[in-house]
Motif scaffolding. Structure first.
Motif, PDB file in Angstrom:
ATOM      1  N   GLY A  31     -19.864  40.334  73.893  1.00 26.67           N
ATOM      2  CA  GLY A  31     -19.880  41.169  74.433  1.00 26.67           C
ATOM      3  C   GLY A  31     -17.945  41.693  74.442  1.00 26.67           C
ATOM      4  O   GLY A  31     -17.089  41.234  73.939  1.00 26.67           O
ATOM      5  N   PRO A  32     -17.408  42.779  75.167  1.00 30.88           N
ATOM      6  CA  PRO A  32     -16.945  43.749  76.055  1.00 30.88           C
ATOM      7  C   PRO A  32     -15.433  42.444  75.999  1.00 30.88           C
ATOM      8  O   PRO A  32     -15.812  41.729  77.355  1.00 30.88           O
ATOM      9  CB  PRO A  32     -16.579  44.731  76.185  1.00 30.88           C
ATOM     10  N   THR A  33     -14.704  41.902  75.102  1.00 28.94           N
ATOM     11  CA  THR A  33     -13.612  41.041  75.939  1.00 28.94           C
ATOM     12  C   THR A  33     -12.470  41.059  75.676  1.00 28.94           C
ATOM     13  O   THR A  33     -11.750  42.055  74.451  1.00 28.94           O
ATOM     14  CB  THR A  33     -13.998  39.689  75.230  1.00 28.94           C
ATOM     15  N   ALA A  89      -8.204  43.033  72.680  1.00 31.03           N
ATOM     16  CA  ALA A  89      -9.255  43.266  72.899  1.00 31.03           C
ATOM     17  C   ALA A  89     -10.598  43.061  72.479  1.00 31.03           C
ATOM     18  O   ALA A  89     -10.105  43.604  70.940  1.00 31.03           O
ATOM     19  CB  ALA A  89      -9.424  44.439  74.148  1.00 31.03           C
ATOM     20  N   VAL A  91     -15.167  43.517  71.234  1.00 31.15           N
ATOM     21  CA  VAL A  91     -16.671  43.931  70.852  1.00 31.15           C
ATOM     22  C   VAL A  91     -17.668  43.116  70.402  1.00 31.15           C
ATOM     23  O   VAL A  91     -17.198  41.645  69.979  1.00 31.15           O
ATOM     24  CB  VAL A  91     -16.466  45.211  71.097  1.00 31.15           C
ATOM     25  N   ASP A  94     -16.958  40.297  67.573  1.00 34.80           N
ATOM     26  CA  ASP A  94     -16.058  40.527  66.759  1.00 34.80           C
ATOM     27  C   ASP A  94     -15.361  39.021  66.597  1.00 34.80           C
ATOM     28  O   ASP A  94     -15.555  37.772  67.756  1.00 34.80           O
ATOM     29  CB  ASP A  94     -14.464  40.728  67.265  1.00 34.80           C
ATOM     30  N   GLY A 120     -16.478  44.768  82.155  1.00 35.83           N
ATOM     31  CA  GLY A 120     -17.434  45.741  81.760  1.00 35.83           C
ATOM     32  C   GLY A 120     -18.705  45.105  82.676  1.00 35.83           C
ATOM     33  O   GLY A 120     -18.207  44.094  83.096  1.00 35.83           O
ATOM     34  N   ARG A 124     -23.113  37.945  80.183  1.00 30.03           N
ATOM     35  CA  ARG A 124     -22.680  38.070  78.607  1.00 30.03           C
ATOM     36  C   ARG A 124     -24.060  37.183  78.462  1.00 30.03           C
ATOM     37  O   ARG A 124     -24.257  35.905  79.025  1.00 30.03           O
ATOM     38  CB  ARG A 124     -21.576  37.374  79.037  1.00 30.03           C
TER      39      ARG A 124
END
Length: 125
Positions: A31-33, A89, A91, A94, A120, A124
């Motif tokens: 996820g967003p990281t 960063a 998503v 990736d 966020g 996860r």
């Protein structure tokens, strides 16, 4: 989440597959990281080259991996305060890629750490 890799490359060799993080459960982001990467050559000489990607984004063009003599420094692994060279960063899905190439005339060791911090809310997977 942390990924830690140590190894060595002989003269004129690239990693195969050419990604330090290959095979890790965290190689592909969930996820967003936020991503922090550190890599050093522990020893009295250096010369390893690396390029860094997060997903399709080139984060760092090929550059010389810093070397650090453990006899002087006291450790032979990347320390957060001084060796986290790249912050970025990504998503979900990736892929973290850090290539490694040894163009020198001798075998060189490497030590690499990736610290991954989910960004966020939400769980996860």
């Amino acid at each position: 989440m942390i990924i830690k890799r140590d190894g060595s490359l002989t003269t004129g060799i690239s990693l195969n597959p050419n990604n330090i993080w290959a095979g890790s459960a965290f190689e592909y982001l969930k996820g967003p990281t936020f991503v922090q990467l550190g890599i050093i050559t522990p020893g009295a000489a250096g010369g390893l080259l690396t390029a860094i990607y997060i997903g399709a984004a080139l984060i760092a063009e090929e550059f010389l991996v810093p070397f650090s003599d453990p006899a002087v420094r006291g450790t032979n692994y990347p320390m957060i305060a001084e060796a986290y060279l790249v912050n970025g960063a990504g998503v979900a899905q990736d892929r973290l890629v850090s290539t490694l190439r040894n163009p020198t005339g001798g075998t060189l060791a490497y030590s690499a750490v990736a610290m991954l911090t989910p960004a966020g809310g939400g769980r996860r997977r």
